[in-house]
Design a protein around this motif. Structure first.
Motif, PDB file in Angstrom:
ATOM      1  N   ASN A  27      66.793  29.535  30.871  1.00 27.42           N
ATOM      2  CA  ASN A  27      67.674  31.159  30.575  1.00 27.42           C
ATOM      3  C   ASN A  27      66.732  31.327  29.621  1.00 27.42           C
ATOM      4  N   ASN A  28      67.024  33.007  29.333  1.00 30.46           N
ATOM      5  CA  ASN A  28      66.250  33.961  28.698  1.00 30.46           C
ATOM      6  C   ASN A  28      66.643  33.706  27.216  1.00 30.46           C
ATOM      7  N   ALA A  29      66.853  32.126  26.726  1.00 28.18           N
ATOM      8  CA  ALA A  29      66.726  31.927  24.993  1.00 28.18           C
ATOM      9  C   ALA A  29      66.414  30.770  24.612  1.00 28.18           C
ATOM     10  N   GLY A  30      65.528  30.545  26.227  1.00 26.24           N
ATOM     11  CA  GLY A  30      64.701  29.087  25.386  1.00 26.24           C
ATOM     12  C   GLY A  30      64.703  28.034  26.320  1.00 26.24           C
ATOM     13  N   ALA A  31      65.937  27.754  27.575  1.00 29.15           N
ATOM     14  CA  ALA A  31      65.883  26.649  28.363  1.00 29.15           C
ATOM     15  C   ALA A  31      65.059  26.321  29.097  1.00 29.15           C
ATOM     16  N   TRP A  32      64.905  25.623  29.232  1.00 34.79           N
ATOM     17  CA  TRP A  32      64.046  24.885  30.424  1.00 34.79           C
ATOM     18  C   TRP A  32      64.175  23.766  31.172  1.00 34.79           C
ATOM     19  N   ARG A  33      64.540  23.810  32.254  1.00 32.77           N
ATOM     20  CA  ARG A  33      64.821  23.319  33.373  1.00 32.77           C
ATOM     21  C   ARG A  33      65.547  22.017  32.172  1.00 32.77           C
ATOM     22  N   TYR A  34      66.918  22.606  31.595  1.00 31.20           N
ATOM     23  CA  TYR A  34      67.976  22.183  31.065  1.00 31.20           C
ATOM     24  C   TYR A  34      69.336  21.413  31.807  1.00 31.20           C
ATOM     25  N   LEU A  35      69.381  20.014  31.188  1.00 31.30           N
ATOM     26  CA  LEU A  35      70.424  19.586  32.145  1.00 31.30           C
ATOM     27  C   LEU A  35      71.890  19.882  31.479  1.00 31.30           C
ATOM     28  N   LEU A  36      72.765  20.975  32.060  1.00 34.64           N
ATOM     29  CA  LEU A  36      73.931  21.472  31.269  1.00 34.64           C
ATOM     30  C   LEU A  36      74.454  20.211  31.224  1.00 34.64           C
ATOM     31  N   GLY A  37      75.020  19.472  31.998  1.00 32.27           N
ATOM     32  CA  GLY A  37      76.167  18.746  31.836  1.00 32.27           C
ATOM     33  C   GLY A  37      77.395  18.326  33.011  1.00 32.27           C
ATOM     34  N   ASP A  38      77.701  19.717  34.065  1.00 34.15           N
ATOM     35  CA  ASP A  38      78.421  19.295  34.299  1.00 34.15           C
ATOM     36  C   ASP A  38      77.499  19.737  36.144  1.00 34.15           C
ATOM     37  N   THR A  39      78.753  19.038  37.082  1.00 34.68           N
ATOM     38  CA  THR A  39      78.854  19.272  38.277  1.00 34.68           C
ATOM     39  C   THR A  39      79.614  20.071  39.162  1.00 34.68           C
ATOM     40  N   VAL A  40      78.860  20.429  40.379  1.00 37.48           N
ATOM     41  CA  VAL A  40      79.397  21.700  41.498  1.00 37.48           C
ATOM     42  C   VAL A  40      79.149  20.959  42.811  1.00 37.48           C
ATOM     43  N   ARG A  41      80.619  22.106  43.406  1.00 35.73           N
ATOM     44  CA  ARG A  41      80.246  21.386  44.430  1.00 35.73           C
ATOM     45  C   ARG A  41      80.186  22.942  45.655  1.00 35.73           C
ATOM     46  N   PHE A  42      79.548  23.721  46.318  1.00 28.99           N
ATOM     47  CA  PHE A  42      79.765  24.180  47.199  1.00 28.99           C
ATOM     48  C   PHE A  42      80.004  24.854  48.147  1.00 28.99           C
ATOM     49  N   VAL A  43      81.087  25.823  48.499  1.00 30.93           N
ATOM     50  CA  VAL A  43      81.782  25.925  48.760  1.00 30.93           C
ATOM     51  C   VAL A  43      82.067  26.480  50.086  1.00 30.93           C
ATOM     52  N   ASN A  44      80.809  28.087  49.947  1.00 29.26           N
ATOM     53  CA  ASN A  44      80.344  29.299  50.714  1.00 29.26           C
ATOM     54  C   ASN A  44      78.917  29.085  49.742  1.00 29.26           C
ATOM     55  N   LYS A  45      77.785  28.714  50.880  1.00 31.12           N
ATOM     56  CA  LYS A  45      76.859  29.053  50.899  1.00 31.12           C
ATOM     57  C   LYS A  45      76.050  30.290  50.390  1.00 31.12           C
ATOM     58  N   LYS A  46      76.648  30.779  51.902  1.00 30.86           N
ATOM     59  CA  LYS A  46      76.389  32.358  51.777  1.00 30.86           C
ATOM     60  C   LYS A  46      76.687  33.220  50.557  1.00 30.86           C
ATOM     61  N   ARG A  47      77.975  33.151  49.738  1.00 25.72           N
ATOM     62  CA  ARG A  47      78.577  33.973  48.942  1.00 25.72           C
ATOM     63  C   ARG A  47      77.839  33.409  47.677  1.00 25.72           C
ATOM     64  N   SER A  48      76.775  32.109  47.888  1.00 26.73           N
ATOM     65  CA  SER A  48      77.023  31.048  46.534  1.00 26.73           C
ATOM     66  C   SER A  48      78.346  30.870  45.700  1.00 26.73           C
ATOM     67  N   GLU A  49      79.397  30.633  46.053  1.00 25.63           N
ATOM     68  CA  GLU A  49      80.564  30.328  45.351  1.00 25.63           C
ATOM     69  C   GLU A  49      80.633  28.108  45.163  1.00 25.63           C
ATOM     70  N   VAL A  50      80.462  28.148  43.694  1.00 23.28           N
ATOM     71  CA  VAL A  50      81.020  27.050  43.812  1.00 23.28           C
ATOM     72  C   VAL A  50      82.451  26.412  43.385  1.00 23.28           C
ATOM     73  N   VAL A  51      82.813  25.511  42.745  1.00 29.71           N
ATOM     74  CA  VAL A  51      83.530  24.909  42.343  1.00 29.71           C
ATOM     75  C   VAL A  51      83.461  23.235  41.395  1.00 29.71           C
ATOM     76  N   ILE A  52      83.731  23.881  39.471  1.00 29.26           N
ATOM     77  CA  ILE A  52      83.065  22.742  38.856  1.00 29.26           C
ATOM     78  C   ILE A  52      84.176  21.739  39.289  1.00 29.26           C
ATOM     79  N   THR A  53      83.267  20.295  39.272  1.00 30.26           N
ATOM     80  CA  THR A  53      83.857  19.419  39.841  1.00 30.26           C
ATOM     81  C   THR A  53      83.996  18.293  38.375  1.00 30.26           C
ATOM     82  N   GLY A  54      83.607  18.577  37.472  1.00 31.75           N
ATOM     83  CA  GLY A  54      82.951  17.587  36.593  1.00 31.75           C
ATOM     84  C   GLY A  54      82.061  17.605  35.947  1.00 31.75           C
ATOM     85  N   ARG A  55      81.777  16.490  34.680  1.00 37.58           N
ATOM     86  CA  ARG A  55      80.718  16.407  34.432  1.00 37.58           C
ATOM     87  C   ARG A  55      80.025  14.940  34.227  1.00 37.58           C
ATOM     88  N   THR A  56      78.336  15.292  34.782  1.00 36.02           N
ATOM     89  CA  THR A  56      77.223  13.967  34.415  1.00 36.02           C
ATOM     90  C   THR A  56      78.342  12.074  34.181  1.00 36.02           C
TER      91      THR A  56
END
Length: 508
Positions: free
Chosen positions: A346-375
């Motif tokens: 990001n534009n605050a100096g995080a680089w390839r930073y593991l956010l800790g969230d897990t997501v699942r794509f429900v609509n790839k065309k629209r780039s839409e996800v649901v948050i499924t939990g934490r790693t």
């Protein structure tokens, strides 16, 4: 809404709002190049030769091959720690003025997440985008659109570091840096927003509640629900709409809303619109941008570069720790229905930073996800692969079936009679049969998760439950210094947090 749209916005923000939403891959490559160019003269950019990456025919692949993945501990020890001493140009140009304090839900010590002026500007752009997207909603509570925003967040009276920086909850930093044109809409106002004590802040909000015309409530569900309950009780009314008749929107994020919805709606006099966003300390990642969307639309064209690591045994160990060189995909390479952990630059100096969230794509065309939990917040003692998403859904279904409110819950796993067991701690102030409740939750989990269903016939021998007052969960969070604002109760308890919880129940 017209009052918001007619305002003359700064050129940088107005330009960002007009960015095309087409071609996810192209958007993300453009973002990556922009970030690399901006940071190429920093210590991080020089160390990993950002100039060489930019000259590569495939800069994204070169970036992934050159720059290692980081969790918080790694990037803090190697890089961010220097910025707390006032060292400039470490992972992002200039000095860091703000740090979002984030302990997540499993760590004891606070994390210092850099927040730059560029990131704050990106967040403002995305807030405006989200507001504008409401105009497409068919069932729009128009009376609420131009009313006040009650934002339940951290104190804007931030702690000051020796090197001249300020630290606090991200919500407090955002409120402190709110644009001038938003002052008319912002509640509870500057004085109350500066209050650090959460209980004192809530009491002040309650005292002034009748003076405000609230159209939006913004915040974490548990604390917003508590605030509304206090307002209703203080004024002796039946529901919140008797105090705020124009309340039409609840903007939430960070945790799944489903477990809270039953209790939340008991406080309303009429239906409202629920708007989900995905705002982390590391950036504004996405928001629900259409009424019938299944998930959150990822923001791919505003200074965040995302990578997606398949959340499987190849890339993570049994405790949710990522391997050193995981498989990392770009947005155009993912598949619908699969679970991924997020890496963020990001534009605050995080680089390839593991956010800790897990997501699942429900609509790839629209780039839409649901948050499924934490790693690190899942249960898989014996291969049951029980996700937070499974738990939230089961609790939602069962709370509706039993007509009870379950505002909080958490689960632990442990060895039991040579096999294994789960124990649920459930907050419920309604009268309910614990055995019937856990039996139905267990049945719902078997329907939702095939692996869980299989293990319930073999190694996962028993499921236990303890029903507790909601106040118990609140008091525990208070004892940990995590009362209010953006703090969430962990859905899965492990390690030190589990020991602290058990000690609190035994002696608290």
């Amino acid at each position: 809404m017209a009052r918001l749209i007619d305002i003359k916005l700064p050129k940088a923000i107005a330009s960002a709002l007009r960015l095309s939403q087409k071609d996810a891959q192209r958007q993300q490559l453009r973002v990556l190049k922009k970030l690399l160019k901006k940071a190429r003269f920093t210590a991080f950019g020089q160390h990993y030769d950002f100039d060489k990456i930019l000259l590569n025919v495939h800069p994204a692949k070169a970036f992934q091959q050159t720059v290692p993945v980081h969790d918080y501990n790694k990037i803090y020890e190697d890089w961010w720690k220097k910025t707390l001493d006032g060292v400039p140009d470490v992972t992002w140009p200039g000095k860091i003025k703000y740090y979002a304090l984030s302990s997540g839900t499993s760590e004891a010590a606070s994390k210092y997440i850099p927040v730059t002026k560029e990131m704050l500007r990106s967040n403002r752009v995305n807030y405006i985008r989200q507001l504008i997207s409401l105009l497409s909603y068919e069932h729009l509570p128009r009376n609420a659109v131009t009313k006040g925003f009650l934002m339940l967040g951290g104190a804007t009276d931030l702690q000051k570091g020796a090197a001249g920086w300020y630290a606090g909850d991200l919500s407090g930093i955002l409120a402190r840096n709110r644009p001038f044109w938003f002052q008319t809409f912002y509640k509870p106002g500057g004085r109350i927003a500066r209050i650090k004590d959460w209980n004192e802040k809530l009491n002040e909000i309650v005292e002034h509640a009748r003076d405000w015309d609230i159209g939006y409530i913004v915040g974490v569900p548990a604390w917003c629900q508590m605030c509304m309950e206090m307002v209703i009780e203080h004024y002796g009314v039946k529901n919140i709409h008797e105090v705020w008749p124009n309340l039409g929107f609840f903007v939430h994020g960070g945790v799944a809303f489903e477990p809270y919805k039953k209790g939340f709606e008991k406080l309303l006099g009429k239906p409202i619109v629920y708007i989900e966003n995905y705002l982390a300390s590391e950036g504004f990642i996405g928001f629900k941008n259409r009424e019938d969307a299944q998930g959150i639309h990822l923001i791919l064209n505003n200074n965040i570069f995302l990578e997606f690591v398949p959340f499987d045994d190849k890339n993570f160990d049994g405790e949710g720790k990522m391997i050193a060189n995981p498989e990392a995909l770009m947005v155009h390479e993912v598949e619908e229905g699969k679970e991924y952990a997020l890496l963020l630059s990001n534009n605050a100096g995080a680089w390839r930073y593991l956010l800790g969230d897990t997501v699942r794509f429900v609509n790839k065309k629209r780039s839409e996800v649901v948050i499924t939990g934490r790693t690190k917040h899942f249960l898989s003692l014996v291969g049951e692969h029980l996700s937070v998403e499974n738990m939230n859904k089961a609790v939602e279904l069962v709370s509706n079936e039993f007509n009870v409110s379950i505002p909080e819950f958490t689960v632990m796993g442990f060895p039991h009679q040579n096999l294994f067991a789960h124990k649920w701690y459930i907050a419920c102030n309604d009268e309910v049969d614990p055995n019937a409740l856990i039996k139905r939750i267990d049945e719902r989990l078997c329907e939702l998760n095939d692996d869980y269903a299989v293990e319930r016939t073999s190694a996962l021998k028993e499921i236990f439950v303890q029903i507790l007052p909601e106040e118990t969960f609140i008091k525990f969070m208070e004892s940990k210094g995590k009362l209010g604002s953006q703090h969430k109760f962990p859905r899965v308890l492990k390690g030190k947090m589990l020991k602290d919880w058990e000690a609190f129940l035994n002696h608290g």
